[in-house]
Structure formats: structure tokens, C-alpha cells
Design an enzyme around this catalytic site. Sequence first.
Site, mmCIF file in Angstrom:
data_model
loop_
_atom_site.group_PDB
_atom_site.id
_atom_site.type_symbol
_atom_site.label_atom_id
_atom_site.label_comp_id
_atom_site.label_asym_id
_atom_site.label_seq_id
_atom_site.Cartn_x
_atom_site.Cartn_y
_atom_site.Cartn_z
ATOM 1 N N TYR A 1 -13.690 -2.671 11.662
ATOM 2 C CA TYR A 1 -12.343 -2.097 11.607
ATOM 3 C C TYR A 1 -11.564 -2.447 12.872
ATOM 4 C CZ TYR A 1 -8.548 1.303 11.126
ATOM 5 O OH TYR A 1 -7.311 1.885 11.019
ATOM 6 N N SER B 1 -3.659 0.159 14.666
ATOM 7 C CA SER B 1 -4.355 1.437 14.816
ATOM 8 C C SER B 1 -4.862 1.582 16.241
ATOM 9 C CB SER B 1 -5.541 1.492 13.846
ATOM 10 O OG SER B 1 -6.423 2.550 14.151
ATOM 11 N N GLY C 1 0.807 -1.219 0.000
ATOM 12 C CA GLY C 1 0.000 0.000 0.000
ATOM 13 C C GLY C 1 0.833 1.258 0.000
ATOM 14 N N ALA C 2 1.845 1.315 -0.869
ATOM 15 C CA ALA C 2 2.805 2.424 -0.816
ATOM 16 C C ALA C 2 2.581 3.477 -1.886
ATOM 17 C CB ALA C 2 4.227 1.874 -0.923
ATOM 18 N N ASN C 3 1.394 3.497 -2.503
ATOM 19 C CA ASN C 3 1.092 4.535 -3.501
ATOM 20 C C ASN C 3 1.006 5.923 -2.884
ATOM 21 O OD1 ASN C 3 0.877 2.742 -5.598
ATOM 22 N ND2 ASN C 3 -1.348 2.588 -5.515
ATOM 23 N N THR C 4 0.378 5.986 -1.713
ATOM 24 C CA THR C 4 0.080 7.267 -1.082
ATOM 25 C C THR C 4 0.236 7.139 0.426
ATOM 26 O OG1 THR C 4 -2.278 6.731 -0.855
ATOM 27 C CG2 THR C 4 -1.606 7.904 -2.870
ATOM 28 N N GLY C 5 0.038 8.261 1.109
ATOM 29 C CA GLY C 5 -0.102 8.269 2.560
ATOM 30 C C GLY C 5 1.069 7.684 3.323
#
Length: 310
Positions: free
Chosen positions: A172, A146, A22-26
Site C-alpha cells: 500500500y 495517503s 471510485g465515486a460510488n461511496t466514501g
Amino acid sequence: MTQQWNQQHVPDQTGRVAIVTGANTGLGFSTAQALAARGARVVLAVRDVAKGRAAAGRMGGDVQVTELDLTSLASVRSAAAELRENHPRIDLLVNNAGVMYTPRETTRDGFERQFGTNHLGHFALTGLLLDRLTPVEGSRVVTVSSVGHRIRAAIHFDDLQWERSYSRTGAYGQSKLANLLFTYELQRRLAPLGTTVAVAAHPGVASTELLRNSPAALQRLGNPVARRLAQSADMGALPTLRAATDPAVLGGQYYGPGGRGEVRGFPEVVTSSPQSYDLALQRRLWAVSEDLTGVEFPREIAVGTQYLAD
């Protein structure tokens, strides 16, 4: 006084191979960029390859892209096969990708989307790659949890996929609690090997795309008070970076912001909820996760030799 550990403390990563999901953004982008800047060969394991390549182009350094859709076990297996072929050794696996507060949806394999993506996809990926990590002295598996693991969180073994009723917050919380239970169980199984450690981290409250499905109160980041509450992605990524690179890190630790309520601040060792340390929950979730994913971990940790004295 809180130690203000930041990106400048990331040691030289030359020669290390790091996989970041998940390293595209953020948070994932910030994590991968910092690792690449310190000399690591970084692989962005992402669902959208075009976006991944664009992200890699903005990072500089030795950055590659592999397609990974955590909502599909077939994709997880395909990505793991590609990674194994291209990287005989892996120093760091960062299980960062995730979804948050989504409407009731299922993955391609029929799992509730948050549990399937955040936990089961990463459980499977870790199991398929672990034998590339365990021969490497100082290798690490870092899984991003989280503060949500404390909120309406439980492992609903009688309805893991939320088929009877659905709560975005509860689902979640279950997935993020699962991240911690997995990390602690993995560390206990890895400990006898002495080469690889499992560590967890959380970003506090960070202003990223994950918030798009959040309750209205969290979405109002245009509000000056909310803006002060939410950290930048770079700050939110610091606990993950510390867990991934600080030489003083110990297996089974959990890193998060050191400020009040762990909402923001520089990274420190923090404590997770009491139920996250429940051995019976950890073992049961592990067994269920192996059954649901069909992924068996390497034999040397499959049973957990440390349990023989139990």
C-alpha cells in the site's frame, strides 16, 4: 490560525466537466456530490455501474456514469474511449479510486493489486485522457495519495509486483508513494504548457469502506477513541475538493488535513516524504509505468522539454 476551508468555499463549477474515479461511496461520492452541487457535469467512473447509477440518483445535478475497472487495462482503455467520445473537453480528472491493505492478489494484467489499481490504472487513464485536458485553461489532474506513503514505503523496482514476499502495508505504501511521484513528474512535464496542473491530496484518516482490510487497530472504529480519530467522508474529501477547485492552487502542491499528524482537520498545503521529491525516482517510475501499461502520454509532454537544460 488554520483557515477552515470547507465545501462552502467551492466556487461555481458551471460549465466544467469533472471525471471522478471510485465515486460510488466514501471520499469519491462526497467529492463528486460537492462538484455536482456547484454545477459541474460530473462523470462517476466506477467498476459497478448499477451502484454508480444508484449513487448518481442520490446526488442530483448533472451526473453520468461510466464503467471503469482499474484492475483491467482493457477496461481502462474502453472507459477512456467512451469518455473521449462523450466529452471533447475535460476540466478535471480526480484519480480517487483505490484499494487498501488487501491480501496478495493480482489484477487481470498480472500486477500486484494495490500497485496496479492505485497507481498503474490511474497512470494509464490519465495518459489516455490528457489531450482532452491540456487545451482547457485551468484544467487539473488531482490524484489522491495517503499518509500511508510514509509507512514502510519504497518503490521496489526489483520486485514491483511483490512476487518474492508480500506485505500489505508495504505494498500500500508503495502504491501511495507512486501516486505522489507520478503527480510531481506529471506537473513538471505539464508546466511548459501553462494550461493544466497536477495536484495531489490525501484525506487523513477517514471512516470509509477502505478500512475493511486494515489492520485490526484501524478497524476498531466502534471504539470511542477511534471514532474521534477518524474523520467523516465529507471531511476527508475536503483536501481533494480544495486541490480540485481552489483558484489559489498551484501545480505540484499536496493538500491534506491541517491537524496534528495530518490525521484530521481542514485542508491545507502539506509536505510529503523526502523520497517523494526524488527526481530520479519520479523519472524512473514514469518510464517503468509507461512500459508496464503500454500507454504513451501526448507527445508534447512525453519527453519533458524542461529536462533539455538538465
